[in-house]
Design a protein around this motif. Structure first.
Motif, PDB file in Angstrom:
ATOM      1  N   ILE A 135       0.859  -1.190   0.000  1.00 37.35           N
ATOM      2  CA  ILE A 135       0.000   0.000   0.000  1.00 37.35           C
ATOM      3  C   ILE A 135       0.897   1.242   0.000  1.00 37.35           C
ATOM      4  O   ILE A 135       1.774   1.379   0.853  1.00 37.35           O
ATOM      5  CB  ILE A 135      -0.875   0.028   1.280  1.00 37.35           C
ATOM      6  N   ASP A 136       0.677   2.109  -0.962  1.00 36.67           N
ATOM      7  CA  ASP A 136       1.470   3.344  -1.055  1.00 36.67           C
ATOM      8  C   ASP A 136       0.512   4.533  -1.037  1.00 36.67           C
ATOM      9  O   ASP A 136      -0.696   4.358  -0.843  1.00 36.67           O
ATOM     10  CB  ASP A 136       2.325   3.316  -2.335  1.00 36.67           C
TER      11      ASP A 136
ATOM     12  N   LYS B 138      -1.710   8.952   7.000  1.00 43.52           N
ATOM     13  CA  LYS B 138      -0.422   8.972   6.289  1.00 43.52           C
ATOM     14  C   LYS B 138       0.791   8.723   7.199  1.00 43.52           C
ATOM     15  O   LYS B 138       1.912   9.094   6.848  1.00 43.52           O
ATOM     16  CB  LYS B 138      -0.215  10.298   5.529  1.00 43.52           C
ATOM     17  N   SER B 139       0.591   8.146   8.346  1.00 39.24           N
ATOM     18  CA  SER B 139       1.737   7.921   9.238  1.00 39.24           C
ATOM     19  C   SER B 139       2.459   6.629   8.853  1.00 39.24           C
ATOM     20  O   SER B 139       1.851   5.689   8.327  1.00 39.24           O
ATOM     21  CB  SER B 139       1.264   7.827  10.684  1.00 39.24           C
ATOM     22  N   ASP B 140       3.774   6.606   9.135  1.00 39.26           N
ATOM     23  CA  ASP B 140       4.569   5.409   8.827  1.00 39.26           C
ATOM     24  C   ASP B 140       3.978   4.190   9.532  1.00 39.26           C
ATOM     25  O   ASP B 140       3.953   3.090   8.979  1.00 39.26           O
ATOM     26  CB  ASP B 140       6.019   5.602   9.281  1.00 39.26           C
ATOM     27  N   ALA B 141       3.517   4.389  10.745  1.00 41.56           N
ATOM     28  CA  ALA B 141       2.981   3.262  11.522  1.00 41.56           C
ATOM     29  C   ALA B 141       1.753   2.665  10.835  1.00 41.56           C
ATOM     30  O   ALA B 141       1.604   1.433  10.757  1.00 41.56           O
ATOM     31  CB  ALA B 141       2.625   3.732  12.927  1.00 41.56           C
ATOM     32  N   SER B 142       0.905   3.538  10.314  1.00 40.43           N
ATOM     33  CA  SER B 142      -0.300   3.029   9.638  1.00 40.43           C
ATOM     34  C   SER B 142       0.071   2.258   8.375  1.00 40.43           C
ATOM     35  O   SER B 142      -0.520   1.218   8.080  1.00 40.43           O
ATOM     36  CB  SER B 142      -1.238   4.174   9.264  1.00 40.43           C
TER      37      SER B 142
ATOM     38  N   LEU C 205      -0.678  -1.765   7.620  1.00 41.69           N
ATOM     39  CA  LEU C 205      -1.395  -2.226   6.418  1.00 41.69           C
ATOM     40  C   LEU C 205      -0.541  -3.148   5.556  1.00 41.69           C
ATOM     41  O   LEU C 205      -1.064  -4.032   4.867  1.00 41.69           O
ATOM     42  CB  LEU C 205      -1.816  -1.018   5.563  1.00 41.69           C
ATOM     43  N   ASN C 206       0.767  -2.928   5.592  1.00 42.70           N
ATOM     44  CA  ASN C 206       1.640  -3.691   4.702  1.00 42.70           C
ATOM     45  C   ASN C 206       2.205  -4.959   5.319  1.00 42.70           C
ATOM     46  O   ASN C 206       2.993  -5.657   4.683  1.00 42.70           O
ATOM     47  CB  ASN C 206       2.782  -2.790   4.192  1.00 42.70           C
TER      48      ASN C 206
ATOM     49  N   MET D 238       6.830  -6.881  -1.717  1.00 43.49           N
ATOM     50  CA  MET D 238       7.013  -6.358  -3.084  1.00 43.49           C
ATOM     51  C   MET D 238       7.905  -7.264  -3.935  1.00 43.49           C
ATOM     52  O   MET D 238       7.771  -7.278  -5.157  1.00 43.49           O
ATOM     53  CB  MET D 238       7.607  -4.944  -3.047  1.00 43.49           C
ATOM     54  N   ALA D 239       8.805  -8.002  -3.295  1.00 50.80           N
ATOM     55  CA  ALA D 239       9.678  -8.902  -4.082  1.00 50.80           C
ATOM     56  C   ALA D 239       8.814  -9.920  -4.827  1.00 50.80           C
ATOM     57  O   ALA D 239       9.086 -10.261  -5.979  1.00 50.80           O
ATOM     58  CB  ALA D 239      10.675  -9.596  -3.169  1.00 50.80           C
ATOM     59  N   LYS D 240       7.752 -10.359  -4.157  1.00 56.11           N
ATOM     60  CA  LYS D 240       6.860 -11.335  -4.803  1.00 56.11           C
ATOM     61  C   LYS D 240       6.084 -10.656  -5.935  1.00 56.11           C
ATOM     62  O   LYS D 240       5.842 -11.243  -6.991  1.00 56.11           O
ATOM     63  CB  LYS D 240       5.899 -11.949  -3.783  1.00 56.11           C
ATOM     64  N   TYR D 241       5.665  -9.431  -5.695  1.00 56.17           N
ATOM     65  CA  TYR D 241       4.946  -8.709  -6.760  1.00 56.17           C
ATOM     66  C   TYR D 241       5.871  -8.445  -7.947  1.00 56.17           C
ATOM     67  O   TYR D 241       5.455  -8.570  -9.100  1.00 56.17           O
ATOM     68  CB  TYR D 241       4.354  -7.401  -6.233  1.00 56.17           C
TER      69      TYR D 241
END
Ligand code: GLC
Length: 450
Positions: free
Chosen positions: A165-166, A176-180, A184-185, A190-193
């Motif tokens: 999620i970006d 928009k916080s890094d923690a959120s 979510l992620n 992403m390596a699999k994507y």
């Protein structure tokens, strides 16, 4: 002192190539690249086709993002998809009649749905009521009409479970916080994507014969890590793979490989004004434009470009040395709607008579001044200069500084002679009929003294 200066000069000369040479991914020379790009530069005019599940929502191909719809909420479009009027032969004939020489179809857009039969996903046309590989039918139909065939493939994927999620993902966190983002992620990789993309692009470039263009879309790197660019896509390796599978293919510039000289084949000014196109002179580029503002079918969008605006885009692109790819968003039933068809028909009418001033043409050398109210296109090999009459003059057109430069003048649409005379030491005056030829922008063809 002199010795020192000599040494310094030698050092500068030795170092210069490494300082100024841009990084390369492959080994292609400029001459080889020119050869590879030749047909594309000559053809000048293509058709973009944005078609996917979003065509059913009929309110922008970004509907999933715009309305923050999740996979479950979007599922109805997959279940419903049934393009009963899909007839790519018809599409290809319409494109060809409009004078387009190549096409690029969205094999997968940001929503993640694949129009082709991929081994690596179930989220594909063969599993809908369409029950078949729609990309294959497109390829066959366009090839049969003699058009070059291109694929658009979205780097973004708002359906894939491994795609992180970006900031522009439909499920991006409100705060928009890094923690959120981290929350979510969790579990997404992403390596699999990246591997999924490589696998799918491999399918697209190995199962459909020669593919002429690949349009990858798009990069949005961000310092805070919530964007995506060359590292997230694995762009360098991806481009190497593409070039290995299809050495002749032409690739756009949205992989975020700006630091490499050979990281892209052409620039892609999107939906820019005709005034802006002058900035791209001397570069290799294609402007992509919609008929109406949205790429995907948008039922209630009413700001369709006029015939004149479309012609202006085409002529102004060529008169600045670039290409135009004009987009059609077919309906969910698989047809070009009447507005798109009308626009294509009007282009077909003009191109039938005037396409010689488009194909194999570019901007004119500065030695030919631009007559008032016109734009110029130029075919060097044929020795022709085309004067595009944006405003139709009363009875005569002055060609400033053209004395001794031309041999013959005629209208391009019907090869009817236009008489001209010298009016002073530099200028010529062309006599024009009072009645404007029946084209929105008529064209005068000048045969040059060479
Ligand atoms: C943008 C949009 C996309 C469209 C593309 C065409 O990147 O995200 O919807 O496909 O431009 O150039």
């Amino acid at each position: 002192m002199l010795k020192k200066l000599q040494l310094l000069l030698m050092f500068v000369l030795l170092m210069a190539p490494s300082v100024f040479a841009q990084k390369m991914i492959g080994t292609e020379t400029d001459a080889q690249k020119d050869k590879r790009m030749e047909w594309w530069k000559d053809d000048r005019f293509g058709m973009f086709i944005h078609w996917g599940l979003y065509s059913q929502a009929a309110r922008h191909e970004w509907v999933k993002h715009n309305e923050k719809i999740d996979n479950a909420g979007y599922q109805k479009y997959f279940d419903q998809f049934n393009p009963d009027l899909f007839d790519p032969q018809k599409w290809a004939k319409q494109a060809k009649a409009a004078g387009m020489k190549y096409a690029v179809l969205t094999t997968k857009h940001h929503e993640g749905f694949c129009l082709f039969d991929s081994k690596f996903t179930d989220y594909k046309a063969p599993n809908t009521k369409a029950k078949r590989d729609l990309v294959r039918e497109y390829v066959n139909a366009f090839r049969a009409q003699g058009l070059k065939v291109g694929f658009y493939y979205s780097l973004l994927d708002w359906h894939h479970p491994q795609y992180t999620i970006d900031e522009i993902h439909p499920q991006s966190p409100a705060d928009k916080s890094d923690a959120s983002y981290a929350k979510l992620n969790k579990g997404r990789d992403m390596a699999k994507y990246r591997q999924y993309m490589r696998d799918q692009i491999t399918e697209l470039l190995t199962k459909y014969g020669k593919i002429d263009i690949l349009w990858l879309d798009f990069s949005f790197p961000r310092k805070d890590g919530h964007g995506k660019g060359k590292d997230e896509w694995g762009s360098v390796e991806l481009l190497k793979l593409i070039r290995k599978l299809q050495p002749g293919i032409i690739v756009d510039n949205r992989l975020n490989l700006e630091e490499y000289k050979d990281g892209a084949d052409f620039e892609t000014p999107e939906q820019v004004s005709t005034a802006e196109l002058a900035k791209y002179r001397g570069k290799t580029w294609e402007t992509c434009q919609t008929f109406s503002g949205s790429w995907g079918y948008y039922r209630d969008e009413n700001t369709w470009k006029t015939h004149r605006q479309l012609l202006d885009l085409l002529i102004t692109s060529v008169s600045n040395g670039g290409n135009l790819i004009l987009n059609v968003g077919p309906t969910a039933r698989g047809e070009f709607d009447y507005r798109a068809t009308n626009a294509l028909d009007s282009l077909a009418y003009w191109m039938h008579a005037n396409s010689k001033s488009i194909y194999n043409c570019t901007y004119a050398p500065d030695t030919y001044k631009i007559p008032e109210g016109t734009k110029l296109t130029y075919n060097k090999a044929a020795g022709k200069l085309y004067v595009q009459l944006f405003s139709y003059p009363h009875g005569k057109l002055i060609l400033p500084g053209y004395k001794g430069k031309i041999k013959y003048a005629q209208f391009l649409n019907d090869s009817s002679e236009l008489l001209y005379k010298e009016i002073n030491e530099d200028d010529l005056e062309v006599t024009l009929p009072a009645k404007k030829p029946n084209y929105e922008i008529p064209v005068i063809e000048l045969t040059l003294q060479q």
